[in-house]
Write a protein that holds these residues in place. Structure first.
Motif, PDB file in Angstrom:
ATOM      1  N   GLY A 225       0.829  -1.202   0.000  1.00  0.00           N
ATOM      2  CA  GLY A 225       0.000   0.000   0.000  1.00  0.00           C
ATOM      3  C   GLY A 225       0.864   1.253   0.000  1.00  0.00           C
ATOM      4  N   ILE A 226       0.376   2.300  -0.667  1.00  0.00           N
ATOM      5  CA  ILE A 226       1.074   3.588  -0.672  1.00  0.00           C
ATOM      6  C   ILE A 226       0.121   4.630  -0.090  1.00  0.00           C
ATOM      7  CG2 ILE A 226       2.188   5.369  -2.109  1.00  0.00           C
ATOM      8  CD1 ILE A 226       3.729   2.770  -2.254  1.00  0.00           C
ATOM      9  N   VAL A 227       0.533   5.223   1.031  1.00  0.00           N
ATOM     10  CA  VAL A 227      -0.293   6.246   1.684  1.00  0.00           C
ATOM     11  C   VAL A 227       0.463   7.570   1.610  1.00  0.00           C
ATOM     12  CG1 VAL A 227      -1.360   6.979   3.863  1.00  0.00           C
ATOM     13  CG2 VAL A 227      -1.268   4.537   3.267  1.00  0.00           C
ATOM     14  N   VAL A 228      -0.105   8.557   0.917  1.00  0.00           N
ATOM     15  CA  VAL A 228       0.513   9.888   0.872  1.00  0.00           C
ATOM     16  C   VAL A 228      -0.202  10.755   1.897  1.00  0.00           C
ATOM     17  CG1 VAL A 228       0.867  11.953  -0.543  1.00  0.00           C
ATOM     18  CG2 VAL A 228       1.192   9.696  -1.548  1.00  0.00           C
ATOM     19  N   VAL A 229       0.551  11.297   2.832  1.00  0.00           N
ATOM     20  CA  VAL A 229      -0.070  12.095   3.888  1.00  0.00           C
ATOM     21  C   VAL A 229       0.589  13.478   3.955  1.00  0.00           C
ATOM     22  CG1 VAL A 229       1.371  10.919   5.639  1.00  0.00           C
ATOM     23  CG2 VAL A 229      -0.626  12.201   6.368  1.00  0.00           C
ATOM     24  N   ALA A 230      -0.230  14.524   3.901  1.00  0.00           N
ATOM     25  CA  ALA A 230       0.290  15.887   4.044  1.00  0.00           C
ATOM     26  C   ALA A 230       0.655  16.110   5.507  1.00  0.00           C
ATOM     27  CB  ALA A 230      -0.767  16.894   3.607  1.00  0.00           C
ATOM     28  N   GLU A 231       1.691  16.907   5.736  1.00  0.00           N
ATOM     29  CA  GLU A 231       2.150  17.103   7.127  1.00  0.00           C
ATOM     30  C   GLU A 231       1.043  17.669   8.017  1.00  0.00           C
ATOM     31  OE1 GLU A 231       5.267  20.171   7.326  1.00  0.00           O
ATOM     32  OE2 GLU A 231       4.429  21.053   5.511  1.00  0.00           O
ATOM     33  N   GLY A 232       0.092  18.401   7.418  1.00  0.00           N
ATOM     34  CA  GLY A 232      -0.978  19.009   8.217  1.00  0.00           C
ATOM     35  C   GLY A 232      -2.299  18.254   8.128  1.00  0.00           C
ATOM     36  N   ALA A 233      -2.267  16.989   7.728  1.00  0.00           N
ATOM     37  CA  ALA A 233      -3.526  16.210   7.609  1.00  0.00           C
ATOM     38  C   ALA A 233      -4.251  16.166   8.955  1.00  0.00           C
ATOM     39  CB  ALA A 233      -3.211  14.800   7.127  1.00  0.00           C
ATOM     40  N   GLN A 234      -5.570  16.063   8.898  1.00  0.00           N
ATOM     41  CA  GLN A 234      -6.387  16.092  10.122  1.00  0.00           C
ATOM     42  C   GLN A 234      -7.023  14.732  10.358  1.00  0.00           C
ATOM     43  OE1 GLN A 234      -6.738  18.916  11.982  1.00  0.00           O
ATOM     44  NE2 GLN A 234      -5.377  19.973  10.535  1.00  0.00           N
ATOM     45  N   VAL A 235      -6.941  14.276  11.597  1.00  0.00           N
ATOM     46  CA  VAL A 235      -7.571  13.003  11.948  1.00  0.00           C
ATOM     47  C   VAL A 235      -9.011  13.275  12.369  1.00  0.00           C
ATOM     48  CG1 VAL A 235      -7.267  10.890  13.273  1.00  0.00           C
ATOM     49  CG2 VAL A 235      -5.343  12.449  12.964  1.00  0.00           C
ATOM     50  N   ALA A 236      -9.945  12.504  11.850  1.00  0.00           N
ATOM     51  CA  ALA A 236     -11.354  12.705  12.221  1.00  0.00           C
ATOM     52  C   ALA A 236     -11.584  12.234  13.653  1.00  0.00           C
ATOM     53  CB  ALA A 236     -12.248  11.922  11.261  1.00  0.00           C
ATOM     54  N   GLU A 237     -12.456  12.945  14.356  1.00  0.00           N
ATOM     55  CA  GLU A 237     -12.731  12.716  15.785  1.00  0.00           C
ATOM     56  C   GLU A 237     -13.021  11.254  16.137  1.00  0.00           C
ATOM     57  OE1 GLU A 237     -13.233  14.976  18.357  1.00  0.00           O
ATOM     58  OE2 GLU A 237     -12.603  16.743  17.223  1.00  0.00           O
ATOM     59  N   ASP A 238     -13.911  10.643  15.367  1.00  0.00           N
ATOM     60  CA  ASP A 238     -14.424   9.328  15.789  1.00  0.00           C
ATOM     61  C   ASP A 238     -13.698   8.176  15.110  1.00  0.00           C
ATOM     62  OD1 ASP A 238     -15.175  10.001  13.293  1.00  0.00           O
ATOM     63  OD2 ASP A 238     -17.225   9.221  13.438  1.00  0.00           O
ATOM     64  N   SER A 239     -12.412   8.396  14.768  1.00  0.00           N
ATOM     65  CA  SER A 239     -11.799   7.405  13.877  1.00  0.00           C
ATOM     66  C   SER A 239     -10.800   6.475  14.556  1.00  0.00           C
ATOM     67  CB  SER A 239     -11.114   8.127  12.731  1.00  0.00           C
ATOM     68  OG  SER A 239      -9.943   8.741  13.175  1.00  0.00           O
ATOM     69  N   CYS A 240     -10.614   6.611  15.870  1.00  0.00           N
ATOM     70  CA  CYS A 240      -9.579   5.815  16.543  1.00  0.00           C
ATOM     71  C   CYS A 240      -9.920   4.329  16.582  1.00  0.00           C
ATOM     72  CB  CYS A 240      -9.400   6.311  17.969  1.00  0.00           C
ATOM     73  SG  CYS A 240      -8.444   7.816  18.005  1.00  0.00           S
ATOM     74  N   CYS A 241      -8.838   3.522  16.635  1.00  0.00           N
ATOM     75  CA  CYS A 241      -9.026   2.076  16.662  1.00  0.00           C
ATOM     76  C   CYS A 241      -8.875   1.518  18.066  1.00  0.00           C
ATOM     77  CB  CYS A 241      -7.948   1.406  15.825  1.00  0.00           C
ATOM     78  SG  CYS A 241      -8.242   1.569  14.104  1.00  0.00           S
ATOM     79  N   HIS A 242      -8.180   2.242  18.928  1.00  0.00           N
ATOM     80  CA  HIS A 242      -7.900   1.692  20.259  1.00  0.00           C
ATOM     81  C   HIS A 242      -7.935   2.824  21.280  1.00  0.00           C
ATOM     82  CE1 HIS A 242      -3.678   3.219  20.225  1.00  0.00           C
ATOM     83  NE2 HIS A 242      -3.986   3.275  18.956  1.00  0.00           N
ATOM     84  N   THR A 243      -7.960   2.476  22.538  1.00  0.00           N
ATOM     85  CA  THR A 243      -8.247   3.465  23.580  1.00  0.00           C
ATOM     86  C   THR A 243      -7.131   4.494  23.781  1.00  0.00           C
ATOM     87  OG1 THR A 243      -7.555   1.743  25.068  1.00  0.00           O
ATOM     88  CG2 THR A 243      -9.936   2.218  24.977  1.00  0.00           C
ATOM     89  N   GLU A 244      -5.870   4.120  23.559  1.00  0.00           N
ATOM     90  CA  GLU A 244      -4.777   5.097  23.789  1.00  0.00           C
ATOM     91  C   GLU A 244      -4.609   6.075  22.636  1.00  0.00           C
ATOM     92  OE1 GLU A 244      -3.139   1.514  24.030  1.00  0.00           O
ATOM     93  OE2 GLU A 244      -4.676   1.682  25.554  1.00  0.00           O
ATOM     94  N   CYS A 245      -5.290   5.838  21.573  1.00  0.00           N
ATOM     95  CA  CYS A 245      -5.149   6.684  20.383  1.00  0.00           C
ATOM     96  C   CYS A 245      -5.533   8.126  20.710  1.00  0.00           C
ATOM     97  CB  CYS A 245      -6.040   6.114  19.282  1.00  0.00           C
ATOM     98  SG  CYS A 245      -6.424   7.232  17.968  1.00  0.00           S
TER      99      CYS A 245
END
Ligand code: F6P
Length: 375
Positions: A225-245
């Motif tokens: 897989g190739i994931v291109v991520v901008a340095e300022g990308a935003q994580v959506a609020e409800d998107s975590c996979c685990h509790t420490e995220c």
């Protein structure tokens, strides 16, 4: 006795490929067509403050008949990228007067143009701007100097990383520049064949990225897989996979953050590597597109000065170079990726995850078949 016009030129903000080509075009047109004198101002407003100039002549542009400035990255004038310029506004205006300049051309991005707009209106200078930035976020122009080369640089990196990712069945996270604008990530991601493109304008879901990568692997035989991520990308609020995220801005950099989260999400099933392209994106030899644009912008800026115009920025609109009021540009910049941008739809049509709205499965449902490139 006829006195020659004294034209100053400076480069301000982060450098990018094509600045020297723009300087060359200004010097050439100002001297050959108008018989003016041209002075480079070293290190942007610092040069004005310190009353320093570098005389720019046709001879200086030329090395035994060659034109090194046309294809040289960076800026021969030097640049600054710090924010305390306006604290010295009076000294900078005094410096400009002491240098007896008749007009100034400033090559800069969104931040620099804002500062230069304030300076020229306070100092009553004749001023024309040329837009440049690898972020491509200056309003009212379809193109800026430096962006095309940066897109090509990222695509070149993606070409290389794809081979190594495929050889080892790895997920390659590629972090690119773009604190608030995602144009570079979006365009390079599409052209470079990314599977996910994460930009500041569209919050991404960690679960969404993971399930997209898993889906490619499980259903479509795509093992890397190739994931291109901008340095300022935003994580959506409800998107975590685990509790420490945590979804606040990561101190480790967005590339490393998403790598950690995918690792957790996939229970260490995916082999992940991170490449942060950093300032490699700002350096390098300008592309043909940037050389052409820089040359056209340089010529147009000199012509605007010759016509007595001021407070304008040269801009590329509908295949032409035009002058737009600088104030208008500043009020509308930074120009971000709009959600209805055709390239967002294009990415989705290629099966690329581009944030919460871009699930590949939705595409499969709507098309009823697999996107191009997957079999
Ligand atoms: O504004 C252009 C830009 O390349 C941004 O995308 C990036 O965040 C920044 O410059 C980096 O600037 P510096 O050279 O100060 O690290």
């Amino acid at each position: 006795m006829k006195t020659q016009k004294r034209l100053g030129i400076l480069t301000s903000g982060g450098d990018c490929p094509g600045l020297n080509a723009a300087i060359r075009a200004v010097v050439s047109h100002a001297i050959v067509t108008y018989d003016w004198q041209v002075f480079g101002i070293p290190y942007a407003t610092t040069g004005l403050l310190e009353k320093k100039t570098i005389p720019l002549t046709l001879h200086g542009m030329d090395l035994r008949g060659m034109n090194p400035l046309l294809n040289m990255g960076g800026t021969i004038l030097g640049s600054i990228n710090k924010g305390d310029t306006l604290a010295h506004i009076d000294e900078i205006i005094a410096g400009y007067q002491a240098l007896e300049l008749d007009a100034l051309i400033g090559i800069g991005g969104d931040g620099s143009l804002t500062i230069l707009e304030e300076l020229h209106s306070e100092g009553n200078w004749q001023f024309i701007a040329i837009p440049k930035t690898i972020d491509n976020d200056v309003a009212f122009t379809e193109k800026v100097v430096g962006f095309d080369t940066a897109v090509n640089t990222v695509v070149e990196a993606l070409n290389r990383l794809t081979f190594t990712a495929a050889s080892h069945d790895r997920v390659m996270i590629v972090e690119v520049m773009g604190r608030s604008a995602g144009h570079l990530a979006l365009q390079a991601g599409i052209a470079g064949g990314a599977d996910c493109i994460l930009i500041p304008e569209i919050p991404y879901s960690i679960k969404g990225v993971c399930s997209h990568l898993q889906e490619l692997r499980d259903n479509w035989g795509r093992r890397f897989g190739i994931v291109v991520v901008a340095e300022g990308a935003q994580v959506a609020e409800d998107s975590c996979c685990h509790t420490e995220c945590k979804i606040e801005k990561p101190s480790c950099g967005m590339g490393q953050y998403i790598a950690n989260e995918i690792r957790n999400c996939s229970h260490n099933q995916l082999d992940i590597r991170v490449s942060v392209l950093g300032h490699i994106q700002r350096g390098g030899i300008p592309s043909a597109g940037d050389r052409l644009l820089a040359s056209a912008f340089g010529k147009a800026a000199v012509d605007l000065i010759a016509r007595g115009e001021t407070a304008k920025m040269v801009a590329w609109q509908n295949g032409q170079v035009v002058g737009v009021p600088l104030k208008k540009v500043i009020n509308k910049s930074p120009s971000l990726v709009k959600l209805d941008n055709f390239l967002i739809e294009t990415a989705q049509s290629l099966g690329i995850y581009v944030g919460k709205q871009g699930r590949i499965s939705r595409l499969k449902d709507s098309l009823g078949s697999l996107p191009l490139g997957y079999s």
